[in-house]
Structure formats: C-alpha cells, structure tokens
Motif scaffolding. Structure first.
Motif, mmCIF file in Angstrom:
data_model
loop_
_atom_site.group_PDB
_atom_site.id
_atom_site.type_symbol
_atom_site.label_atom_id
_atom_site.label_comp_id
_atom_site.label_asym_id
_atom_site.label_seq_id
_atom_site.Cartn_x
_atom_site.Cartn_y
_atom_site.Cartn_z
ATOM 1 N N TRP A 29 -25.503 -41.785 24.740
ATOM 2 C CA TRP A 29 -25.360 -42.673 23.574
ATOM 3 C C TRP A 29 -25.062 -41.883 22.306
ATOM 4 O O TRP A 29 -24.301 -42.321 21.447
ATOM 5 C CB TRP A 29 -26.607 -43.525 23.392
ATOM 6 N N ILE A 32 -21.384 -40.977 22.457
ATOM 7 C CA ILE A 32 -20.560 -42.167 22.236
ATOM 8 C C ILE A 32 -20.561 -42.562 20.765
ATOM 9 O O ILE A 32 -19.505 -42.851 20.179
ATOM 10 C CB ILE A 32 -21.046 -43.331 23.119
ATOM 11 N N LEU A 33 -21.731 -42.572 20.151
ATOM 12 C CA LEU A 33 -21.815 -42.969 18.741
ATOM 13 C C LEU A 33 -21.110 -41.979 17.826
ATOM 14 O O LEU A 33 -20.499 -42.376 16.822
ATOM 15 C CB LEU A 33 -23.280 -43.141 18.328
ATOM 16 N N ILE A 35 -18.491 -40.179 18.658
ATOM 17 C CA ILE A 35 -17.055 -40.416 18.842
ATOM 18 C C ILE A 35 -16.619 -41.661 18.078
ATOM 19 O O ILE A 35 -15.578 -41.662 17.413
ATOM 20 C CB ILE A 35 -16.717 -40.526 20.348
ATOM 21 N N VAL A 36 -17.432 -42.730 18.150
ATOM 22 C CA VAL A 36 -17.121 -43.948 17.397
ATOM 23 C C VAL A 36 -17.089 -43.654 15.900
ATOM 24 O O VAL A 36 -16.204 -44.132 15.171
ATOM 25 C CB VAL A 36 -18.137 -45.060 17.724
ATOM 26 N N ALA A 37 -18.039 -42.861 15.422
ATOM 27 C CA ALA A 37 -18.075 -42.512 14.000
ATOM 28 C C ALA A 37 -16.829 -41.727 13.592
ATOM 29 O O ALA A 37 -16.253 -41.969 12.526
ATOM 30 C CB ALA A 37 -19.331 -41.706 13.686
ATOM 31 N N ILE A 39 -13.810 -41.709 15.065
ATOM 32 C CA ILE A 39 -12.621 -42.569 15.098
ATOM 33 C C ILE A 39 -12.633 -43.553 13.939
ATOM 34 O O ILE A 39 -11.606 -43.782 13.288
ATOM 35 C CB ILE A 39 -12.530 -43.289 16.454
ATOM 36 N N ALA A 40 -13.804 -44.135 13.658
ATOM 37 C CA ALA A 40 -13.898 -45.093 12.561
ATOM 38 C C ALA A 40 -13.607 -44.437 11.216
ATOM 39 O O ALA A 40 -12.959 -45.030 10.352
ATOM 40 C CB ALA A 40 -15.282 -45.736 12.549
ATOM 41 N N VAL A 48 -18.702 -48.653 9.306
ATOM 42 C CA VAL A 48 -18.953 -48.484 10.742
ATOM 43 C C VAL A 48 -19.247 -47.015 11.045
ATOM 44 O O VAL A 48 -20.149 -46.700 11.840
ATOM 45 C CB VAL A 48 -17.744 -48.978 11.561
ATOM 46 N N ALA A 49 -18.500 -46.127 10.427
ATOM 47 C CA ALA A 49 -18.706 -44.698 10.657
ATOM 48 C C ALA A 49 -20.095 -44.266 10.193
ATOM 49 O O ALA A 49 -20.787 -43.507 10.888
ATOM 50 C CB ALA A 49 -17.638 -43.884 9.937
ATOM 51 N N SER A 52 -22.867 -45.804 12.667
ATOM 52 C CA SER A 52 -22.915 -45.153 13.982
ATOM 53 C C SER A 52 -23.390 -43.703 13.864
ATOM 54 O O SER A 52 -24.130 -43.218 14.720
ATOM 55 C CB SER A 52 -21.572 -45.230 14.690
#
Length: 79
Positions: A29, A32-33, A35-37, A39-40, A48-49, A52
């Motif tokens: 997790w 994943i978080l 990576i999301v941060a 990309i965002a 969002v960044a 996350s």
C-alpha cells in the motif's frame, strides 16, 4: 523434548504467516500510494498527491514502529 501436536504446529504457522502477510500488505500500500502521489503531482492534482503522500507517510511510521517493537521484543525473548 517431544514435538508439538499437529494442531499447535499449524496454529503457530498460521500466526507467523499472518504477521508477515500484514507487513507485506502495508508495504504494498505504501508503494501504491507513493506512485499515485507521484503521478497525481505530475498531472497537477496537488490535493490528491498530498493526501496519498500523507497516508503513505502514516503507513511508513506504523511499519517502522511495528518493526522496532518486534526488534525490541525479539531481543528480550532471546535474552
């Protein structure tokens, strides 16, 4: 010293496997978080960044505290 009955051996293995699985899930997790941060933030979604990355930071501290406690109690058990 006689071996443990099969019920106790299997219960011990399940408990050890659960601990490793939980730690592995938390690390997944975190990755994943992060990576999301990343990309965002590249796409300009600062909210969002930030959220996350904040959740990932909290999970990192939880994992570190858990590892520290396991290290301390592991040393005390073997001492």
């Amino acid at each position: 010293m006689e071996p443990l009955p099969w019920r106790l051996r299997s219960r011990r293995k399940v408990t050890q496997a659960r601990g490793r699985k939980l730690e592995h899930d938390m690390i997944e997790w975190i990755v994943i978080l992060l990576i999301v941060a990343a990309i965002a933030s590249l796409l300009g979604f600062r909210g969002v960044a930030g959220v996350s990355a904040g959740i990932a930071k909290v999970l990192i501290f939880i994992v570190l505290i858990g590892l520290l406690l396991m290290l301390i109690f592991g040393v005390l058990v073997f001492a």
